[in-house]
Design an enzyme around this catalytic site. Sequence first.
Site, short mmCIF file in Angstrom:
data_model
loop_
_atom_site.label_atom_id
_atom_site.label_comp_id
_atom_site.label_asym_id
_atom_site.label_seq_id
_atom_site.Cartn_x
_atom_site.Cartn_y
_atom_site.Cartn_z
N THR A 11 13.14 10.19 -5.47
CA THR A 11 12.49 9.29 -6.42
C THR A 11 11.10 9.79 -6.79
OG1 THR A 11 13.66 7.51 -5.31
CG2 THR A 11 11.91 6.88 -6.82
N VAL A 12 10.25 9.98 -5.78
CA VAL A 12 8.87 10.39 -6.07
C VAL A 12 8.83 11.81 -6.62
CG1 VAL A 12 6.58 10.73 -5.08
CG2 VAL A 12 7.98 8.82 -4.31
N LYS A 43 18.26 19.44 -1.24
CA LYS A 43 19.29 19.58 -0.20
C LYS A 43 20.65 19.92 -0.80
CE LYS A 43 18.20 15.80 2.02
NZ LYS A 43 18.10 14.64 2.89
N GLU A 127 -3.38 11.37 -1.04
CA GLU A 127 -3.65 10.09 -1.73
C GLU A 127 -2.41 9.19 -1.77
OE1 GLU A 127 -6.69 8.70 -3.48
OE2 GLU A 127 -5.24 7.18 -2.93
N VAL A 130 -0.86 6.30 1.21
CA VAL A 130 -1.24 4.89 1.41
C VAL A 130 -1.42 4.23 0.04
CG1 VAL A 130 -2.89 3.26 2.43
CG2 VAL A 130 -2.50 5.47 3.52
N GLY A 185 16.36 -1.38 -3.45
CA GLY A 185 15.75 -0.10 -3.11
C GLY A 185 14.36 -0.21 -2.52
N LYS A 203 -0.41 3.32 8.04
CA LYS A 203 -1.33 3.37 6.90
C LYS A 203 -2.72 2.90 7.31
CE LYS A 203 2.35 2.75 3.53
NZ LYS A 203 3.21 1.71 2.92
#
Lengths: 413, 413
Positions: A11-12, A43, A127, A130, A185, A203
């Site tokens: 996703t990110v 993967k 960055e 958190v 999700g 965090k």
Amino acid sequence: MINIGLMGLGTVGSGVYEIINNRRRFFEDEIGEKIKIKKVLVKNKNKNRNIDIDDKLLTLNPKDILDDPEVDIVIDVLSEKEIAYDYLKYALENKKHVVTANKAVVSSKMEELLYLSKENNKAFLFEASVGGGIPIINSLKQGIKADDIFQIQGILNGTTNYILTKMYEKGICFKDALKDAQDKGYAEADPTDDIKGYDTGRKLAILSTIAYNQPVDSKFINCRGIDEISIEDINEFRKLKLVPKLIGSSQRSDNHIYASVEPLLVKDESFFSNVKDAFNIISLRGYNTGELRFYGQGAGKNPTANSVVLDVLDIVKGTYTNGKVYENRKISGDKYLTFDGEYYLRLSSKDGKDNNYLLNILNMYNSKHKVINDKESLIVILPWTSENLINKMINEIKLNVEDIRYFYSGIYG
Amino acid sequence: MINIGLMGLGTVGSGVYEIINNRRRFFEDEIGEKIKIKKVLVKNKNKNRNIDIDDKLLTLNPKDILDDPEVDIVIDVLSEKEIAYDYLKYALENKKHVVTANKAVVSSKMEELLYLSKENNKAFLFEASVGGGIPIINSLKQGIKADDIFQIQGILNGTTNYILTKMYEKGICFKDALKDAQDKGYAEADPTDDIKGYDTGRKLAILSTIAYNQPVDSKFINCRGIDEISIEDINEFRKLKLVPKLIGSSQRSDNHIYASVEPLLVKDESFFSNVKDAFNIISLRGYNTGELRFYGQGAGKNPTANSVVLDVLDIVKGTYTNGKVYENRKISGDKYLTFDGEYYLRLSSKDGKDNNYLLNILNMYNSKHKVINDKESLIVILPWTSENLINKMINEIKLNVEDIRYFYSGIYG
């Protein structure tokens, strides 16, 4: 030309890829430098992805990134924390800047990786680890240059905040709210880290380490989660006009650092209760600035990817600030700061011990409680007390009532 | 050794002096560079000050700072904006970095001073000009690198927010609340800039210019203030569970920029209503990050001084980002974005025209209003409408009722 090796295309990772590609021209104009994603570690090359990417960029071999002398910056958005740690270490030793969104690696290995980044004169930035899209790490690094920060409080975990919001707004039980979060999700298949407060603890450890200029290890942060909250509790909270939130807080005083993660009940008009669904808030208190609050989406593709890209741009422009490397001092085990004040407490016994029985035991330890419901469970408000005392009391009750069930929460107001 | 010339030793100036002196050792350790305040420009050397400062540092002559080749950074915390502008221009031309807290100069001369700073390869920084201790300028400059910001909303003026908070919480009239604010140092002797919304407009112009990458001139921002709010209004707001706030908002869409400052009524559980007294909040919306909010003290000695010092440290470390110099495009005069939605409207006539008379006129222009009070003034809720239409209506009412008094405010909810 700045070459990037992107490790992870979930996703990110997809978000990072898209932002860097979509804004390529803007970056060139702004920075006067081309930024290119040279290789992407995945993967499975044949996986169906919702992203327009040239297959030739994909690789299964981390060495294609870590050993490529042309790669300047390694971005880690992998999901596996153990693997990530090895790669990041290797990348720094191989003189590559590192940007990571991996809070597990950052919270457990920050000192070592910062030390390596310093030794190799490269950046180690995180960055995105958190607060998702909230620029909290940079604000903290900036903030502590001129101010002494002495307190951090925050809703740092979007998953539990989503679950609590749904429980409170829809009156559904924890299990159903968790299921909803998983379907959307927001929660993982194994939600332990989130619901037990460990993710918040990690965090909080990262923020506290930067804020207080000394290493705070999440292992020593007392964490209580939200999985014991029942519908009965939620109904009482609503009557009391209090909203449950999972709050991480830490404080520096007299050269000690106190830190804990616990559910707290906040007034429904408080700024904490305004933070709903998967949003996060972080409150900092400093001697000069007083209180500062930062609010935003604590997770999600684009907000988190945006934070990753900001770190990359700081590296390219040379305007980044690496964290400090501290001596290996740790927060000591007894330095918890749990809530002192009024507490909400629910007690129930399954094996037929009735509320009167429970009340009698309770009377022995704390005589000034106010019973607010005894129709099903015994629910009381305890006057000014501490988590320590409540814990002690519950342990003693356990001696008499084997199957005792309970939930308690400080009333932050 | 970095030498600073400090222009102004009022509230913020004293704060800057103290922070730089108190943290001198820390700065040396952090940055590896000594920072020294070499000269301080004052108007009166013999004034009694609550600050421990060597008399020899004080000077009445700006040239002692501006023409001193050893001064690297000029800090402007003067109260006179015209003088400040001349000094800052001179300083930049004289190859000195400039840090200012002066929002009037920044909002009216940003482009010219940024141009000069670029020409001379020096910094022109103004974190303290908006939001006091909130690191909003830096966050915006960072934010726009990776994200497109399309909306700004905020409570940007501590004085009016203090006045509104006191009016609402204590039920006192505008004049008494203003007096209280003046007594406490939150409002100036001539409060026009604050209460008419012009100060908010200037800050909104600064933020919008950075956020949207094009110059937004405060002269073209439609400003409505808070000085017409009566106790009657406050009582109605309370019954409606709505809280009055002075909100600046701007938006970019279709390459137009819309901006306005107006009182709005927010729900008492909204995040805006949680911003009390002299606190500020700024909400940004971007395509990647979604909404981000920044909250903190919008004014005051230490928060504002802290922001000034952060700019100084960024200069010393070379990690600052100058704003961009834009072409001289302006927001066009008709590009207001005022609130569309339900409106609260109070009408009263002094010369004996009764509420029925007013109601009849009102019926001619807007037939679906709901009368919520007609004991004294006529107070109605108008269904979905715009400021334009209300303005038109009021202008037409004025043709019939010469001495009409009124206040209206969008219901933001």
